[in-house]
Design an enzyme around this catalytic site. Structure first.
Site, short mmCIF file in Angstrom:
data_model
loop_
_atom_site.label_atom_id
_atom_site.label_comp_id
_atom_site.label_asym_id
_atom_site.label_seq_id
_atom_site.Cartn_x
_atom_site.Cartn_y
_atom_site.Cartn_z
N LYS A 111 39.95 26.48 34.48
CA LYS A 111 40.72 26.90 35.47
C LYS A 111 41.01 27.97 36.41
O LYS A 111 41.98 27.84 37.19
CB LYS A 111 41.42 25.63 35.28
CG LYS A 111 41.34 24.66 34.27
CD LYS A 111 39.54 23.57 35.42
CE LYS A 111 39.80 22.10 34.72
NZ LYS A 111 39.00 21.89 33.62
C1 LIG Z 1 38.08 21.22 33.36
C2 LIG Z 1 37.69 21.75 32.18
C3 LIG Z 1 35.84 21.63 31.80
C4 LIG Z 1 35.11 20.41 32.60
O1 LIG Z 1 34.71 21.18 33.77
P1 LIG Z 1 34.36 20.66 35.25
O2 LIG Z 1 34.23 21.67 36.15
O3 LIG Z 1 35.62 19.28 35.31
O4 LIG Z 1 32.94 19.92 35.08
C5 LIG Z 1 35.69 22.05 30.75
N1 LIG Z 1 36.62 22.45 29.70
C6 LIG Z 1 37.32 22.55 30.11
C7 LIG Z 1 38.03 23.39 28.13
C8 LIG Z 1 37.86 22.59 31.21
O5 LIG Z 1 39.58 22.54 31.20
#
Ligand SMILES: *Cc1c(COP(=O)(O)O)cnc(C)c1O
Length: 495
Positions: A111
């Site tokens: 993120k």
């Molecule tokens: C948010 C997240 C995901 C999933 O990503 P999306 O964009 O919601 O599909 C996978 N792994 C981790 C560690 C995340 O923080």
């Protein structure tokens, strides 16, 4: 470049408006009116750029209101907060198998790649549009978005940020990260319910005109830091191009050669950025959508039916415990041939019946770049153990889901196309489960597990994780989901 709403194609806004409002007033999501083409020469040229330069180039294709200098400053400031100049390094673990590490940012999850950029973009858009009202950023989080958004917006002038997480649905470390956040403009609360409850409650507030009016009176406009915001998706497109450029430059692939990406998926934001990169001309063979046992997306790609009315499972990959994948709406919009009326009617079906159906023949014919699979809890644990045994490489449970799904894909298809696994979190964020997978013994205390994992793997412990053990807890609220709105009003009335 203009942006249109998935639910009303006649509504068209500028990039800065799309980013500042986050979601369209009709409840739809903003999508670019077209996909700019990136030639192989341009991709080749990226090989000689820093990560920040690559990001600024890709953002410039969509945000024509910004000058090159502005975007380049935004990207350098954002990515200077990562461990290394190469913000998203690609590690080769085996012949034809690569891991794209997206977790070297301030909060150790993918993120950060977008949430270090978004506050910069929002500040710049506010200036451009002469926005006098403060921006209230509301976030529903399945764990990682919350902390990344808090760190991104902490003490950013003209913004307030409020984060809501499912009280029993995040890892200990994720929770510790959030409730110890500093800053004068931050607020964090647990919600009784799961992520979908939190996300739906926040989305409802977003599209509530009365709330918007009340906020306006207090001098606030709402925006979103969830991946429904175009400003979140955009920076994610870069790393697909970036990893391809890295593979070209190491000589691992030839110009134009197709590669696979395997993506651990929840809200469908990460993999959607990969699809956009593909539409922009990146040579992609397959985008492998990897889910945990909340496998609503696997079923969707295999049957055309999206059915969210099913049991919700809490797993060791909590950031993927999602049944309503918001960003899928953007892909389904493409599946309808960009027919916003048809899309709006499908989303109405979802709201009223918990499901909708897309013609499987359409998916097979035009969206064959996607394939999907899922891993259960045991397979996820096995994937962590096997990756460590075979390659001496440690992956977190989310990345392990992708590893397991990829292994299965390889076994079924024999497809030997070079493949990039997107690694979305530092294993230290989920130390108890990772340690248990590698050593077959369970340590309940997250910080003890961190130390044990370190002794076992030799992997460096991020300072931000170590410091959490003694950090002061600032937020203890746990709310009913019906109370979110009240909290929001209370917060903006505080000044
Ligand atoms: C948010 C997240 C995901 C999933 O990503 P999306 O964009 O919601 O599909 C996978 N792994 C981790 C560690 C995340 O923080």
């Amino acid at each position: 470049m203009k942006f249109i709403s998935t639910r009303n194609a006649s509504l068209s806004v500028s990039g800065s408006e799309a980013i500042l409002t986050g979601i369209s007033p009709d409840g739809g999501l903003f999508v670019p009116e077209s996909f700019p083409e990136v030639s192989m020469d341009r991709i080749r040229a990226m090989a000689d750029m820093t990560y920040a330069e690559r990001a600024s180039y890709v953002m410039g294709l969509y945000l024509d209101e910004f000058t090159k200098e502005e975007l380049s400053e935004i990207a350098s400031r954002a990515y200077s907060r990562f461990e290394d100049e190469d913000a998203c390094p690609l590690t080769k673990v085996d012949d034809g198998l690569y891991v794209l590490e997206l977790w070297h940012g301030p909060t150790f999850a993918f993120k950060d790649v977008a949430l270090t950029v978004l506050p910069e973009l929002i500040s710049a858009c506010r200036k451009k549009r002469g926005e006098k009202d403060k921006t209230l950023v509301l976030v529903a989080t399945s764990g990682d978005t919350g902390k990344a958004a808090l760190e991104g917006f902490k003490d950013v002038e003209g913004t307030e940020i409020m984060v809501f997480y499912p009280d029993e649905g995040v890892s200990d470390m994720q929770k510790m990260q959030m409730i110890t956040t500093g800053g004068n403009n931050t607020y964090v609360a647990g919600i009784r319910g799961n992520f979908d409850d939190a996300q739906t409650a926040v989305k409802t507030i977003f599209t509530d005109k009365k709330v918007a009016e009340e906020l306006k009176e207090k001098g606030f406009v709402m925006s979103s830091a969830n991946s429904i915001n175009w400003g979140r998706l955009l920076p994610q497109i870069t790393y697909y191009f970036s990893s391809y450029a890295d593979m070209l430059s190491s000589g691992d692939i030839k110009e134009g050669e197709k590669i696979n990406f395997c993506v651990p998926t929840g809200n469908f934001g990460d993999i959607l950025a990969g699809y956009y990169a593909f539409r922009m001309g990146l040579p992609v063979n397959k985008l492998i959508c990897a889910s945990n046992i909340n496998n609503v997306l696997t079923d969707f790609f295999n049957s055309g039916e999206y059915d969210a009315s099913r049991e919700f499972h809490k797993t060791i990959s909590p950031s993927m415990d999602i049944l309503i994948s918001s960003n899928l709406e953007r892909l389904v919009f493409e599946m309808t041939g960009r027919n916003s009326d048809q899309l709006a009617s499908l989303m109405k079906d979802l709201k009223e019946t918990g499901k909708y159906q897309v013609e499987l023949s359409v998916i097979r014919r035009n969206f064959g770049v996607f394939t999907a699979g899922y891993a259960d809890e045991e397979e996820t644990m096995d994937a962590m153990a096997n990756t460590f045994d075979e390659y001496g490489y440690v992956v977190d449970p989310h990345t392990a889901v992708a590893v397991s799904v990829y292994d299965n894909y390889l076994m079924i298809t024999g497809d030997e196309t070079p493949t990039v696994i997107l690694s979305t979190a530092s294993p230290y964020k989920f130390a108890q489960d990772v340690y248990e997978a590698l050593d077959e013994s369970r340590v309940e205390d997250p910080f003890k597990a961190v130390k044990k994992l370190h002794s076992l793997s030799g992997m460096e412990i991020p300072e931000g994780i170590e410091k959490l053990e003694t950090a002061e807890i600032r937020f203890t609220d746990v709310l009913d989901k019906t109370k979110i709105k009240e909290k929001v009003m209370e917060r903006v009335s505080r000044q």
